[in-house]
Design an enzyme around this catalytic site. Structure first.
Site, PDB file in Angstrom:
ATOM      1  N   ASP A  99       0.856  -1.175   0.000  1.00  0.00           N
ATOM      2  CA  ASP A  99       0.000   0.000   0.000  1.00  0.00           C
ATOM      3  C   ASP A  99       0.904   1.240   0.000  1.00  0.00           C
ATOM      4  OD1 ASP A  99      -2.977   1.006   0.447  1.00  0.00           O
ATOM      5  OD2 ASP A  99      -1.789   2.033   1.979  1.00  0.00           O
ATOM      6  N   HIS A 294      -7.103  -6.293  -1.268  1.00  0.00           N
ATOM      7  CA  HIS A 294      -6.027  -5.316  -1.083  1.00  0.00           C
ATOM      8  C   HIS A 294      -5.064  -5.665   0.047  1.00  0.00           C
ATOM      9  CE1 HIS A 294      -3.953  -1.518  -1.224  1.00  0.00           C
ATOM     10  NE2 HIS A 294      -4.235  -1.280   0.053  1.00  0.00           N
TER      11      HIS A 294
END
Length: 318
Positions: A99, A294
């Protein structure tokens, strides 16, 4: 068993988790996360023969959170990782980021190839410096409700996210119950960032109530401002990285993402994933994990660990 301590690096205090002996591997987490996000990777990489160090990044958890928005540029965050390597008494390291930690890892490799001998990025592709500032380009494209834009004004997102931290973490980490995960990236008028979800959905099997409680308690103490300040440097980072326009990362590299991650399924993300070799001429592997979202290193630790161990061992042997 991993241990924790606070170390001074780049003029600030960083809380770190560490385990193992051998070549140094630094793990950089994203938003809204913590060094705890690497709980499955730290023991696995240590067992494979590495000295693994995962900091709470600047602005997060038990690390320092400077009050000035400008203290969260890519130079500051990469500077922390460089300082950390030095504070640990090392001159070389391999760096892994997920991320927001991925841009830190990619830029660490770009800025200091003398230190960072290999780089792995999870979920976020390497820097493709566009023709203009990211927020300007969004506006020019008619987009006004992307979450990056919502995060810009200090105090707005903080107020929403800190109102009920347990609810926030359950929604953000636990998933929003959306058929289309990209919808979560757009903020509906009057609904805020969390407006898509009720927060009553069952937790996914990879996130326990105990895990969620740890994230919740930590963010309850720290607040969200530090992490949000990273987003408030998006355009500034574009300006600062002008000298690296069209630069490439020549070290051995690895990219891992989930097939259901909105970051790589959107128009821009998908294009970047298809063009990784433009920036990463020494890309060893592109691993897209089918069905993963994610939070890939928490969702699918075995597959991520296997890929990381293989990549890091091969890179360390060179």
């Amino acid at each position: 068993m991993s241990s924790t301590r606070v170390i001074t690096a780049n003029g600030i205090e960083l809380f770190i988790r560490e385990e193992g002996q051998g070549p140094l591997v630094v793990l950089c987490h994203g938003w809204p996360e913590l060094s705890y996000s690497w709980r499955h990777q730290i023991p696995a990489l240590a067992a494979a023969g590495f000295h693994v160090v995962a900091p709470d990044m600047r602005g997060y958890g038990q690390s320092a959170a400077p009050s000035d928005v400008s203290a969260y540029s890519i130079f500051d965050t990469v500077g922390d990782v460089v300082g950390l390597v030095q504070a640990l008494g090392e001159t070389r390291a391999m760096v892994v980021g997920h991320d927001w930690g991925a841009p830190v890892a990619w830029h660490a490799a770009l800025f200091r190839p003398d230190i960072f001998t290999a780089v792995a990025g999870l979920s976020v592709p390497p820097p493709f410096r566009a023709r203009g500032k990211p927020l300007d380009l969004l506006r020019q494209g008619g987009v006004t409700n992307f979450y990056w834009q919502y995060f810009q004004t200090p105090g707005v997102a903080e107020a929403e996210l800190e109102r009920d931290v347990a609810h926030t973490m359950r929604v953000v980490l636990g998933g929003r119950g959306l058929a289309d995960p990209t919808a979560a990236m757009f903020v509906q008028e009057g609904k805020g960032f969390l407006g898509h979800a009720s927060g009553t959905e069952a937790l996914p099997n990879w996130l326990s109530e105990a895990d969620l409680a740890y994230f919740t308690e930590t963010f309850r103490k720290s607040g969200f401002r530090g992490g949000l300040n990273w987003y408030r440097n998006i355009d500034r980072n574009w300006e600062l990285t002008a000298p690296w326009q069209d630069a490439r990362i020549h070290q051995p590299s690895l990219f891992i993402a989930g097939s259901k991650d909105a970051v790589i399924t959107g128009l821009i993300g998908a294009k970047r994933v298809n063009e990784l070799e433009r920036v990463l001429p020494n890309l060893k592997r592109k691993l897209i994990i089918e069905g993963a979202g994610h939070w890939v290193q928490q969702e699918r630790p075995d597959e991520v660990n296997s890929a990381l161990v293989q990549f890091l061992k091969e890179s360390a042997a060179q």
